[in-house]
Design an enzyme around this catalytic site. Structure first.
Site, PDB file in Angstrom:
ATOM      1  N   PHE A  88     -75.041 -33.027 111.825  1.00 20.07           N
ATOM      2  CA  PHE A  88     -75.600 -33.533 113.076  1.00 20.07           C
ATOM      3  C   PHE A  88     -74.470 -33.640 114.105  1.00 20.07           C
ATOM      4  O   PHE A  88     -73.393 -34.143 113.795  1.00 20.07           O
ATOM      5  CB  PHE A  88     -76.288 -34.884 112.867  1.00 20.07           C
TER       6      PHE A  88
ATOM      7  N   ASP B  25     -73.734 -39.866 106.328  1.00 21.46           N
ATOM      8  CA  ASP B  25     -74.762 -40.127 107.338  1.00 21.46           C
ATOM      9  C   ASP B  25     -76.115 -39.986 106.642  1.00 21.46           C
ATOM     10  O   ASP B  25     -76.537 -38.890 106.278  1.00 21.46           O
ATOM     11  CB  ASP B  25     -74.619 -39.120 108.488  1.00 21.46           C
TER      12      ASP B  25
ATOM     13  N   TYR C 173     -84.598 -45.941 113.372  1.00 21.60           N
ATOM     14  CA  TYR C 173     -85.818 -45.575 114.120  1.00 21.60           C
ATOM     15  C   TYR C 173     -86.568 -44.391 113.529  1.00 21.60           C
ATOM     16  O   TYR C 173     -87.608 -44.013 114.046  1.00 21.60           O
ATOM     17  CB  TYR C 173     -85.487 -45.289 115.592  1.00 21.60           C
ATOM     18  N   LYS C 174     -86.039 -43.796 112.451  1.00 25.89           N
ATOM     19  CA  LYS C 174     -86.723 -42.630 111.871  1.00 25.89           C
ATOM     20  C   LYS C 174     -87.679 -43.102 110.776  1.00 25.89           C
ATOM     21  O   LYS C 174     -88.704 -43.697 111.074  1.00 25.89           O
ATOM     22  CB  LYS C 174     -85.686 -41.641 111.340  1.00 25.89           C
TER      23      LYS C 174
ATOM     24  N   ARG D 147     -89.902 -28.155 113.535  1.00 27.83           N
ATOM     25  CA  ARG D 147     -89.600 -29.116 112.473  1.00 27.83           C
ATOM     26  C   ARG D 147     -90.731 -30.142 112.365  1.00 27.83           C
ATOM     27  O   ARG D 147     -91.254 -30.611 113.373  1.00 27.83           O
ATOM     28  CB  ARG D 147     -88.290 -29.805 112.878  1.00 27.83           C
TER      29      ARG D 147
HETATM   30  C1  LIG Z   1     -78.298 -37.172 111.141  1.00 33.02           C
HETATM   31  C2  LIG Z   1     -78.223 -38.004 112.377  1.00 33.02           C
HETATM   32  N1  LIG Z   1     -77.135 -38.763 112.592  1.00 33.02           N
HETATM   33  C3  LIG Z   1     -77.017 -39.524 113.700  1.00 33.02           C
HETATM   34  C4  LIG Z   1     -78.003 -39.546 114.651  1.00 33.02           C
HETATM   35  C5  LIG Z   1     -77.798 -40.329 115.925  1.00 33.02           C
HETATM   36  O1  LIG Z   1     -77.964 -41.664 115.718  1.00 33.02           O
HETATM   37  P1  LIG Z   1     -77.745 -42.698 116.931  1.00 33.02           P
HETATM   38  O2  LIG Z   1     -78.547 -42.223 118.070  1.00 33.02           O
HETATM   39  O3  LIG Z   1     -78.251 -43.997 116.349  1.00 33.02           O
HETATM   40  O4  LIG Z   1     -76.298 -42.754 117.228  1.00 33.02           O
HETATM   41  C6  LIG Z   1     -79.157 -38.790 114.468  1.00 33.02           C
HETATM   42  C7  LIG Z   1     -80.220 -38.804 115.486  1.00 33.02           C
HETATM   43  O5  LIG Z   1     -81.186 -38.103 115.446  1.00 33.02           O
HETATM   44  C8  LIG Z   1     -79.258 -37.990 113.309  1.00 33.02           C
HETATM   45  O6  LIG Z   1     -80.330 -37.218 113.104  1.00 33.02           O
END
Ligand SMILES: Cc1ncc(COP(=O)(O)O)c(C=O)c1O
Length: 405
Positions: free
Chosen positions: A123, A192, A217-218, A364
């Site tokens: 990511f 992560d 939030y997911k 997706r």
């Molecule tokens: C794998 C992954 N890591 C980090 C994040 C970003 O997280 P944040 O917005 O809380 O920093 C996301 C957001 O979609 C994500 O999918």
């Protein structure tokens, strides 16, 4: 070939079927984006209403003590710990995933000299933060293809960031094997878990994981911009220092001492005042996940995936899901590539099937067992098939979209 009636029969005997009614799901919508923004639990509105009107409105500042606001980061963290196979004092809720990543990676890197490693195509925030940490600490920075990560842990590596489940392909790393490879060389991985928590089976304690972060939030249904969590294995808590010495990470914030004295435990990785309303909303989502049987969630996610794959073959000839077919090597979403994926996703949304697009060409679809029925998958792929076969996506309405995809 699974028929619609058969899919409905599976729904009728689904051990998780009662959970759907606990969420606000609009009529006419099949929501396949719970991997990006989880659905709203009905209980959240009432909880936030009470928190605003009574705890804030009437309790005012007294609610930090009387309503348990001050403990909320640890309390909700302890609940998330149960979802990820951690001890209750190893998780705290704070900040965003990106900020938590920064805190833990800086802490790990400061503890041992050496290169910072990040996987290619993880990511983007992971790579951005890792590169910034390497720059700030003047360390070598290595970008390693996901398939080569196990060999990347040489004795000159300090720390790495690895996304457990790939946000595009849903490919899932072997948490235990990579953690073992890193630890054998004295390096530390910050995992992560944003696309893992609430989705795939996790047992951080068993797998020897030392550091991790993840989104609220997911799959945890904490709401837009919900605070994130961080995990630090107990044996590292007193050893690692957060680079953000904020007062909520102090051992006794209300002593207002001139010097920073970090909390002896996970609390040291907090920084500023916790976002109470976001925490209380997240707690509702986490409580719902805890009510559901973990094994049933993953078993249903796999069956939803299999049905999606089967229906895609039937309704969209020439298209196939990307990522690993082996359930043990993937997360809880389905994705396919198409040169016009962005328009297809927009056209499907116009027909009530909400998925999302990830650049450059990926459509997706999140598979969230608490909110989805097998019937939904059956119908959704039917609609995707019609959208593609009829080329409805060519309508100029679908040529442009909003900022967020
Ligand atoms: C794998 C992954 N890591 C980090 C994040 C970003 O997280 P944040 O917005 O809380 O920093 C996301 C957001 O979609 C994500 O999918």
């Amino acid at each position: 070939m699974t028929t619609l009636d058969e899919a409905r029969d599976w729904d009728a005997t689904d051990p998780l079927r009662k959970f759907r009614a606990r969420f606000a799901l609009p009529d006419g919508i099949i929501y396949l984006d719970g991997n990006s923004l989880g659905a709203l639990p009905h209980a959240t509105a009432a909880r936030l209403g009470d928190a605003v009107a009574r705890e804030w409105g009437e309790g005012l500042i007294r609610s930090w003590n009387d309503a348990g606001w001050a403990e909320a980061p640890r309390r909700v963290g302890a609940k998330i710990a149960r979802l990820i196979g951690a001890a209750e004092d190893e998780v705290v809720v704070a900040d965003s995933t990106s900020v938590n990543l920064y805190k833990l990676l800086m802490a790990a890197a400061a503890d041992r000299d050496g290169a910072i490693v990040v996987e290619a195509d993880g990511f983007p925030t992971d790579a951005y933060v890792a590169r910034a940490v390497a720059t700030q600490l003047s360390r070598p920075f290595r970008v390693i293809p996901a398939a080569d990560l196990a060999g990347a842990f040489t004795d000159d590596v300090s720390a790495a960031v690895v996304t457990h489940v790939d946000y595009r392909t849903a490919a899932r790393h072997d948490l235990a094997a990579l953690t073992g490879a890193a630890r054998a060389q004295g390096a530390r991985i910050v995992w992560d878990l944003s696309h893992s928590v609430g989705a795939v089976p996790l047992d951080l304690g068993r797998d020897g994981v030392e550091l991790a972060v993840g989104c609220g939030y997911k799959y945890l249904n904490g709401g837009p911009g919900a605070p994130a969590f961080l995990y630090v294995a107990r044996h590292l808590q007193a050893r690692l220092a957060s680079p953000i010495a904020g007062w909520w990470g102090h051992a006794a914030p209300f002593d207002f001492t001139a010097d920073f004295r970090p909390s002896i435990d996970i609390g040291r990785f907090q920084a500023g005042t916790p976002p109470v309303l976001g925490l209380l909303a997240l707690e509702i989502g986490v409580d719902l996940m805890l009510e559901a049987d973990r094994h049933a969630i993953w078993a249903k996610a796999c069956r939803l995936y299999d049905l999606f794959a089967e229906r895609l073959r039937a309704c969209c000839p020439g298209l196939a899901l990307i990522g690993p077919t082996d359930a043990g090597q993937r997360g809880s979403h389905a994705a396919f590539r198409h040169p016009h994926a962005v328009e297809i996703v927009r056209a499907a949304i116009a027909k009530g099937v909400i998925g999302d697009f990830r650049t450059p060409d990926i459509a997706r679809f999140g598979l969230t067992p608490l909110t989805l029925r097998y019937e939904d998958i059956w119908q959704a792929v039917e609609i995707l098939g019609e959208t593609i076969a009829s080329e409805a996506w060519r309508d100029e309405r679908f040529a442009r979209g909003g900022v967020v995809t």
